[in-house]
Design a protein around this motif. Structure first.
Motif, PDB file in Angstrom:
ATOM      1  N   LYS A 103      49.417  67.294  -7.292  1.00 36.30           N
ATOM      2  CA  LYS A 103      48.846  68.857  -7.443  1.00 36.30           C
ATOM      3  C   LYS A 103      50.062  69.449  -6.805  1.00 36.30           C
ATOM      4  CE  LYS A 103      43.887  67.878  -7.758  1.00 36.30           C
ATOM      5  NZ  LYS A 103      42.476  68.068  -6.918  1.00 36.30           N
ATOM      6  N   PRO A 104      50.099  70.900  -7.176  1.00 38.77           N
ATOM      7  CA  PRO A 104      51.006  71.581  -6.306  1.00 38.77           C
ATOM      8  C   PRO A 104      50.896  71.762  -5.027  1.00 38.77           C
ATOM      9  CG  PRO A 104      50.177  72.633  -8.555  1.00 38.77           C
ATOM     10  CD  PRO A 104      49.472  71.300  -8.106  1.00 38.77           C
ATOM     11  N   ALA A 105      51.557  71.740  -4.217  1.00 38.40           N
ATOM     12  CA  ALA A 105      51.524  71.665  -2.806  1.00 38.40           C
ATOM     13  C   ALA A 105      51.378  73.105  -1.822  1.00 38.40           C
ATOM     14  CB  ALA A 105      52.502  70.886  -1.954  1.00 38.40           C
ATOM     15  N   PHE A 106      51.743  73.990  -2.481  1.00 37.49           N
ATOM     16  CA  PHE A 106      51.980  75.419  -2.121  1.00 37.49           C
ATOM     17  C   PHE A 106      51.196  76.419  -2.873  1.00 37.49           C
ATOM     18  CE2 PHE A 106      55.578  72.825  -0.575  1.00 37.49           C
ATOM     19  CZ  PHE A 106      55.187  72.963   0.847  1.00 37.49           C
ATOM     20  N   VAL A 107      51.739  76.858  -3.994  1.00 42.49           N
ATOM     21  CA  VAL A 107      51.306  77.845  -4.925  1.00 42.49           C
ATOM     22  C   VAL A 107      50.432  77.247  -5.719  1.00 42.49           C
ATOM     23  CG1 VAL A 107      51.868  79.586  -6.688  1.00 42.49           C
ATOM     24  CG2 VAL A 107      53.426  79.009  -4.685  1.00 42.49           C
ATOM     25  N   LYS A 108      48.978  77.554  -5.810  1.00 43.25           N
ATOM     26  CA  LYS A 108      47.820  76.714  -6.155  1.00 43.25           C
ATOM     27  C   LYS A 108      47.244  77.753  -7.379  1.00 43.25           C
ATOM     28  CE  LYS A 108      47.375  73.432  -2.523  1.00 43.25           C
ATOM     29  NZ  LYS A 108      46.447  72.863  -1.609  1.00 43.25           N
ATOM     30  N   PRO A 109      47.018  77.336  -8.439  1.00 43.46           N
ATOM     31  CA  PRO A 109      47.051  75.988  -9.163  1.00 43.46           C
ATOM     32  C   PRO A 109      48.337  75.830  -9.926  1.00 43.46           C
ATOM     33  CG  PRO A 109      45.510  77.421 -10.540  1.00 43.46           C
ATOM     34  CD  PRO A 109      45.957  78.330  -9.411  1.00 43.46           C
ATOM     35  N   GLY A 123      51.608  76.303  -9.260  1.00 42.78           N
ATOM     36  CA  GLY A 123      53.087  75.978  -8.734  1.00 42.78           C
ATOM     37  C   GLY A 123      53.685  74.840  -9.103  1.00 42.78           C
ATOM     38  N   THR A 124      54.845  74.611  -9.040  1.00 39.52           N
ATOM     39  CA  THR A 124      55.517  73.241  -9.497  1.00 39.52           C
ATOM     40  C   THR A 124      56.074  72.466  -8.174  1.00 39.52           C
ATOM     41  OG1 THR A 124      57.723  74.695  -9.800  1.00 39.52           O
ATOM     42  CG2 THR A 124      56.370  74.674 -11.588  1.00 39.52           C
ATOM     43  N   VAL A 125      56.104  73.107  -7.025  1.00 44.17           N
ATOM     44  CA  VAL A 125      56.516  72.388  -5.980  1.00 44.17           C
ATOM     45  C   VAL A 125      55.468  71.425  -5.400  1.00 44.17           C
ATOM     46  CG1 VAL A 125      57.637  72.228  -3.747  1.00 44.17           C
ATOM     47  CG2 VAL A 125      58.216  74.028  -5.203  1.00 44.17           C
ATOM     48  N   THR A 126      55.736  69.967  -5.375  1.00 45.19           N
ATOM     49  CA  THR A 126      54.906  68.944  -4.868  1.00 45.19           C
ATOM     50  C   THR A 126      55.500  68.386  -3.797  1.00 45.19           C
ATOM     51  OG1 THR A 126      55.537  67.118  -6.089  1.00 45.19           O
ATOM     52  CG2 THR A 126      53.868  68.819  -7.260  1.00 45.19           C
ATOM     53  N   ALA A 127      54.353  67.490  -3.145  1.00 41.03           N
ATOM     54  CA  ALA A 127      54.927  66.645  -1.957  1.00 41.03           C
ATOM     55  C   ALA A 127      56.134  65.787  -2.503  1.00 41.03           C
ATOM     56  CB  ALA A 127      53.729  65.984  -1.461  1.00 41.03           C
ATOM     57  N   ALA A 128      56.105  65.332  -3.739  1.00 35.55           N
ATOM     58  CA  ALA A 128      56.821  64.220  -4.203  1.00 35.55           C
ATOM     59  C   ALA A 128      58.315  65.077  -4.522  1.00 35.55           C
ATOM     60  CB  ALA A 128      56.328  63.701  -5.507  1.00 35.55           C
ATOM     61  N   ASN A 129      58.433  66.081  -4.687  1.00 36.78           N
ATOM     62  CA  ASN A 129      59.746  66.922  -5.056  1.00 36.78           C
ATOM     63  C   ASN A 129      60.186  67.703  -3.894  1.00 36.78           C
ATOM     64  OD1 ASN A 129      58.534  69.276  -5.630  1.00 36.78           O
ATOM     65  ND2 ASN A 129      58.137  68.701  -7.970  1.00 36.78           N
ATOM     66  N   SER A 130      59.669  67.335  -2.841  1.00 30.14           N
ATOM     67  CA  SER A 130      60.058  68.209  -1.569  1.00 30.14           C
ATOM     68  C   SER A 130      60.544  67.155  -0.602  1.00 30.14           C
ATOM     69  CB  SER A 130      58.872  68.984  -0.884  1.00 30.14           C
ATOM     70  OG  SER A 130      58.298  69.803  -1.725  1.00 30.14           O
ATOM     71  N   SER A 131      61.444  67.784   0.258  1.00 25.74           N
ATOM     72  CA  SER A 131      61.992  66.723   1.321  1.00 25.74           C
ATOM     73  C   SER A 131      60.674  66.778   2.324  1.00 25.74           C
ATOM     74  CB  SER A 131      63.157  67.392   2.123  1.00 25.74           C
ATOM     75  OG  SER A 131      62.780  68.595   2.915  1.00 25.74           O
ATOM     76  N   PHE A 132      60.629  65.423   2.959  1.00 29.78           N
ATOM     77  CA  PHE A 132      59.582  65.136   3.850  1.00 29.78           C
ATOM     78  C   PHE A 132      60.131  65.127   5.399  1.00 29.78           C
ATOM     79  CE2 PHE A 132      61.733  61.114   2.657  1.00 29.78           C
ATOM     80  CZ  PHE A 132      62.144  60.500   3.927  1.00 29.78           C
ATOM     81  N   LEU A 133      59.367  65.587   6.235  1.00 28.96           N
ATOM     82  CA  LEU A 133      59.697  65.885   7.458  1.00 28.96           C
ATOM     83  C   LEU A 133      59.581  64.515   8.309  1.00 28.96           C
ATOM     84  CD1 LEU A 133      57.660  69.157   7.927  1.00 28.96           C
ATOM     85  CD2 LEU A 133      59.985  68.865   7.215  1.00 28.96           C
ATOM     86  N   THR A 134      60.444  64.379   9.298  1.00 29.53           N
ATOM     87  CA  THR A 134      60.664  63.186   9.741  1.00 29.53           C
ATOM     88  C   THR A 134      61.254  63.335  11.011  1.00 29.53           C
ATOM     89  OG1 THR A 134      61.282  60.859   9.582  1.00 29.53           O
ATOM     90  CG2 THR A 134      62.689  62.640   8.724  1.00 29.53           C
ATOM     91  N   ASP A 135      61.226  62.353  12.080  1.00 28.39           N
ATOM     92  CA  ASP A 135      62.098  62.504  13.378  1.00 28.39           C
ATOM     93  C   ASP A 135      63.546  62.112  13.073  1.00 28.39           C
ATOM     94  OD1 ASP A 135      59.648  63.042  14.470  1.00 28.39           O
ATOM     95  OD2 ASP A 135      59.386  60.979  15.445  1.00 28.39           O
ATOM     96  N   GLY A 136      64.529  62.598  13.899  1.00 30.07           N
ATOM     97  CA  GLY A 136      65.761  62.015  13.473  1.00 30.07           C
ATOM     98  C   GLY A 136      66.682  62.786  14.593  1.00 30.07           C
ATOM     99  N   PHE A 170      64.332  70.921  -1.416  1.00 36.52           N
ATOM    100  CA  PHE A 170      63.352  71.212  -2.552  1.00 36.52           C
ATOM    101  C   PHE A 170      63.969  70.768  -3.795  1.00 36.52           C
ATOM    102  CE2 PHE A 170      61.526  73.887   0.510  1.00 36.52           C
ATOM    103  CZ  PHE A 170      60.223  73.464   1.017  1.00 36.52           C
ATOM    104  N   ALA A 171      63.589  69.711  -4.789  1.00 37.52           N
ATOM    105  CA  ALA A 171      64.113  69.580  -5.903  1.00 37.52           C
ATOM    106  C   ALA A 171      64.420  70.896  -6.735  1.00 37.52           C
ATOM    107  CB  ALA A 171      63.420  68.547  -6.814  1.00 37.52           C
ATOM    108  N   GLY A 172      63.427  71.742  -6.515  1.00 39.44           N
ATOM    109  CA  GLY A 172      63.304  73.171  -7.036  1.00 39.44           C
ATOM    110  C   GLY A 172      64.616  73.829  -6.817  1.00 39.44           C
ATOM    111  N   ALA A 204      60.457  78.040  -2.334  1.00 40.81           N
ATOM    112  CA  ALA A 204      61.011  77.091  -3.253  1.00 40.81           C
ATOM    113  C   ALA A 204      60.333  77.230  -4.537  1.00 40.81           C
ATOM    114  CB  ALA A 204      60.779  75.857  -2.706  1.00 40.81           C
ATOM    115  N   ASP A 205      59.029  77.647  -4.588  1.00 38.07           N
ATOM    116  CA  ASP A 205      58.167  77.786  -5.738  1.00 38.07           C
ATOM    117  C   ASP A 205      58.600  78.993  -6.375  1.00 38.07           C
ATOM    118  OD1 ASP A 205      56.342  76.524  -7.459  1.00 38.07           O
ATOM    119  OD2 ASP A 205      55.073  76.201  -5.684  1.00 38.07           O
ATOM    120  N   ARG A 206      58.718  80.212  -5.918  1.00 37.04           N
ATOM    121  CA  ARG A 206      59.225  81.403  -6.398  1.00 37.04           C
ATOM    122  C   ARG A 206      60.402  81.253  -6.984  1.00 37.04           C
ATOM    123  NH1 ARG A 206      57.710  84.097  -2.462  1.00 37.04           N
ATOM    124  NH2 ARG A 206      59.947  84.542  -1.378  1.00 37.04           N
ATOM    125  N   LEU A 207      61.432  80.693  -6.144  1.00 31.89           N
ATOM    126  CA  LEU A 207      62.856  80.489  -6.489  1.00 31.89           C
ATOM    127  C   LEU A 207      62.995  79.677  -7.805  1.00 31.89           C
ATOM    128  CD1 LEU A 207      65.800  81.022  -5.661  1.00 31.89           C
ATOM    129  CD2 LEU A 207      65.869  78.903  -4.724  1.00 31.89           C
TER     130      LEU A 207
END
Length: 366
Positions: free
Chosen positions: A159-165, A167-180, A248-250, A92-95
């Motif tokens: 802070k970036p969640a994947f590509v550091k320092p 990157g632009t993808v963070t926990a807040a602009n990513s979908s969260f994992l959950t049961d369903g 991801f928002a990105g 997602a960060d690279r895209l």
């Protein structure tokens, strides 16, 4: 197929009904991201398999002598692409970087998703989410508990969640994992009438696509949308409701930019001109996976109600869908007085799905 496995279950079921093999099928998906399987290390698995074949006590002792303490280290699960092993957040960060999607744009879209989900929840629109009792407890989940509307400046501090320092993808602009869990009951029109069930949607057309899982892993909607529109004889302007999976928002913003690019259409899609950008006032107006969560196989949370869809290709088939994208489309078409909806999602392996649905004249919102 990970994110679109429920879609595959639905369309496979329709094929089985069309072939005459069955007249009623249940399809769906379940995901427990809070209790994912954790495997032994490859070395430990190899040792156990060889031990299973050892015939004598001496053979087993010889094998035991090869054991080392590091064999006990587990293989921890990762949200990674099967074909490349790369974590999807890196993809997602690279895209996002490829399409020049900024961190600010991603955070703004994330706030939009949560804000719209909260508004829909407060208005009582998310009626397809049913109460769920946690196993072995008395606690009941009455409504979606992942929706969090936060100030944009608070998101900017993460802070970036994947590509550091950088990157632009963070926990807040990513979908969260959950049961369903989600489920659909698919049947012929004749059978539906026998049971006295009331339809909500016609399933007009569907298609599956696949592209490069390295650089274009999350571009499934861009490739699927024009194909399914052409199959249905519709254009972007004909769609009243867009329900697109928000991994991801990105990823979402990259897809929108790809759909609005003549260069991308000509270079990668064998098209003379761009797909065209949808009307965003019709796009995921009840939120999406960023705000509601993303249990892979279920493609939604606790959706178990019955919704009918009619396949208008060659025969009459009704299928009752419980997956979130389709249920939201069904109820939005009623509440927003629309006719056609387009559902699309990206998935593992660079795959994607596109579905065109049409509101039934007698449909009512829950």
């Amino acid at each position: 197929m990970a994110c679109i496995s429920s879609n595959q279950g639905i369309t496979t079921g329709i094929g089985l009904i069309a072939s005459g093999a069955y007249d009623v099928i249940v399809a769906g998906g379940v995901e427990f991201m809070s209790d994912v399987p954790i495997r032994h290390s490859r070395k430990m698995r190899s040792l156990l398999l060889r031990a299973n074949k050892a015939k004598t006590a001496l053979d087993k002792l010889k094998l035991l002598s090869t054991f080392r303490p590091n064999f006990l280290l587990p293989e921890l699960p990762a949200v990674a692409e099967f074909s490349s092993g790369e974590t999807m957040g890196f993809s997602a960060d690279r895209l996002a970087a490829s399409f020049k999607v900024t961190r600010e744009e991603q955070d703004q879209y994330a706030v939009r998703s949560h804000t719209m989900a909260k508004e829909a929840q407060d208005k009582g629109y998310l009626t397809d989410i049913v109460p769920f009792r946690l196993p072995n407890t008395s606690k009941v989940i009455e409504k979606d508990n992942g929706i969090r509307v936060s100030p944009i400046d608070k998101l900017a501090k993460l802070k970036p969640a994947f590509v550091k320092p950088h990157g632009t993808v963070t926990a807040a602009n990513s979908s969260f994992l959950t049961d369903g869990a989600s489920a659909c009951l698919i049947m012929t029109e004749e059978k539906a009438k026998q049971l006295g069930l009331k339809p909500k949607l016609y399933l007009r057309d569907f298609t599956y696509v696949a592209q490069d899982p390295i650089d274009q892993l999350l571009l499934g909607p861009t490739y699927a949308a024009p194909k399914v529109l052409e199959k249905a004889g519709l254009s972007v302007k004909d769609i009243d409701v867009w329900e697109i999976h928000e991994a991801f928002a990105g990823q979402i913003l990259a897809n929108l930019k790809a759909m609005d690019s003549d260069w991308f259409a000509q270079k990668y899609m064998n098209r003379k001109s761009k797909v065209g950008i949808p009307d965003l006032s019709k796009w995921n107006t009840w939120g999406g996976s960023l705000s509601i969560g993303h249990p892979f196989a279920a493609t939604g949370k606790f959706f178990c109600n019955l919704y009918s869809i009619r396949k208008l290709l060659s025969s009459n088939y009704y299928c009752y869908l419980g997956v979130r994208l389709t249920v939201h489309t069904a109820n939005r078409l009623v509440r927003e007085d629309g006719q056609f909806g387009l559902i699309a999602a990206c998935a593992a392996g660079g795959q994607g799905v596109g579905m065109i649905v049409e509101r039934h004249p007698d449909a009512t919102a829950l």
